[in-house]
Design an enzyme around this catalytic site. Structure first.
Site, PDB file in Angstrom:
ATOM      1  N   GLU A 130       0.828  -1.209   0.000  1.00  0.00           N
ATOM      2  CA  GLU A 130       0.000   0.000   0.000  1.00  0.00           C
ATOM      3  C   GLU A 130       0.862   1.258   0.000  1.00  0.00           C
ATOM      4  OE1 GLU A 130      -2.861  -0.586  -0.997  1.00  0.00           O
ATOM      5  OE2 GLU A 130      -4.262  -0.282   0.639  1.00  0.00           O
ATOM      6  N   THR A 183      -6.756   8.883  -4.446  1.00  0.00           N
ATOM      7  CA  THR A 183      -6.711   8.825  -2.979  1.00  0.00           C
ATOM      8  C   THR A 183      -5.959  10.048  -2.444  1.00  0.00           C
ATOM      9  OG1 THR A 183      -6.787   6.431  -3.005  1.00  0.00           O
ATOM     10  CG2 THR A 183      -5.977   7.426  -0.994  1.00  0.00           C
TER      11      THR A 183
HETATM   12  N1  HSE Z   1      -8.712   4.963   4.552  1.00  0.00           N
HETATM   13  C1  HSE Z   1      -8.174   5.520   3.341  1.00  0.00           C
HETATM   14  C2  HSE Z   1      -8.857   6.830   3.037  1.00  0.00           C
HETATM   15  C3  HSE Z   1      -8.397   4.694   2.113  1.00  0.00           C
HETATM   16  O1  HSE Z   1     -10.055   6.929   3.267  1.00  0.00           O
HETATM   17  O2  HSE Z   1      -8.194   7.731   2.527  1.00  0.00           O
HETATM   18  C4  HSE Z   1      -8.044   3.291   2.174  1.00  0.00           C
HETATM   19  O3  HSE Z   1      -6.825   2.989   2.756  1.00  0.00           O
END
Ligand code: HSE
Length: 311
Positions: A130, A183
């Site tokens: 990740e 993201t």
């Molecule tokens: N929890 C992370 C976020 C995404 O919402 O940015 C997944 O790892």
């Protein structure tokens, strides 16, 4: 064993109130991966079908995770590992695409090695995958992918994960609008401080949601699926977000939210029939937009990564 084929599942991170800590595992969406032993030592990507992703071992999240894992073996394995990835989960969809690759790879490599690591011990290696994908070793997708069911990342350094039970019969309906939300972008828009009032509501919901899972209380679970901190900022990036949730709840869903960092939206229902009803109303909402989309329904996968074939 020379070769192993696995199903590596999609996952929903955050589960509304648990930003970066809660996650759950899906059953009907996932990637196929095949890992095999090779005479040539080291880790390599054999092929990637379905998406354009890095073939270089030091860049692909699957091989990065396995390379990290091999570093901690007491002795070199005496064989190499080749990874074939058949992507069904679209990268950037919000249902843990990179996590499925990383978690699946370490799970299958561990099997080829004769299981020197426990499922919990595999989580930090998958989280390194990740890191290669998004810059941080976030475990809220890889943990449920490896352990199944619902999980809570209790601490991130060192990574400590708690396995949680699921609500009996629980089903998810997920809509993936085909828009790109990186993201990094959906993290950058979040404020670095939160109001105490919102934080109080949020941790009350996380506590209540975990209690609901332990007591199989669907009503309390539904009542806890609220995010006062992240969703108000991110939902602006997702067309029809409020409408999808409103219509889903009217059709019987327990509630929902943004899956991971979006753009997918998830809803939970108490059974399969309701989940299908929800998918029909969600379809109606998005049909009116010009945005292409996919809708999935899935039960909660309590096993995590599954072995399909060994030879
Ligand atoms: N929890 C992370 C976020 C995404 O919402 O940015 C997944 O790892």
């Amino acid at each position: 064993m020379k070769e192993i084929e696995i199903f590596s599942p999609a996952t929903i991170a955050n589960v509304s109130c648990g930003f970066d800590v809660l996650g759950c595992c899906l059953d009907s969406i996932g990637d196929k991966m095949v890992l095999r032993k090779t005479d040539e030592p080291g880790v390599r990507i054999g092929k990637i079908i379905g998406e354009k992703l890095p073939m270089e071992a030091e860049k692909n999240v699957a091989s990065v995770a396995v390379i990290e894992m091999l570093k901690d073996l007491k002795e070199a394995p005496g064989f190499g590992i080749e990874i074939d990835i058949y992507k069904n989960i679209k990268p950037g969809s919000g249902v843990g695409s990179s996590a499925a690759s990383a978690a699946g790879a370490v799970f299958a490599a561990n099997e080829l090695l004769g299981n020197p690591f426990s499922s919990h011990q595999l989580i930090p290696y998958a989280a390194e995958g990740e890191r290669a994908a998004c810059g941080a070793p976030i475990a809220d997708n890889v943990a449920p992918a490896l352990l199944g069911g619902f999980t809570l990342v209790k601490s991130d350094d060192p990574i400590k994960v708690i396995e949680l039970p699921s609500i009996e019969g629980l089903y998810a309906t997920i809509i993936h609008p085909q828009i790109e939300i990186k993201t990094s972008v959906s993290r950058d828009i979040l404020p670095q401080t939160v109001k105490l009032k919102s934080a109080i509501k949020q941790w009350a919901n996380v506590g209540a949601l975990i209690h609901a899972l332990h007591t199989n209380d669907a009503h309390l679970f539904a009542d806890s699926l609220n995010d006062y901190i992240v969703e108000p900022h991110r939902s602006k990036l997702i067309p029809e977000f409020d409408n999808v949730i409103k219509n889903a709840v009217e059709a019987g869903a327990l509630g929902g939210g943004i899956s991971g960092s979006g753009p997918s939206i998830f809803t939970f229902s108490k059974d399969e029939q309701t989940a299908h009803k929800v998918s029909i109303v969600v379809d109606k909402v998005y049909n009116k937009t010009k945005i292409p989309y996919h809708i999935y329904t899935s039960k909660i996968n309590v096993e995590g990564v599954k072995i399909v074939k060994r030879q």
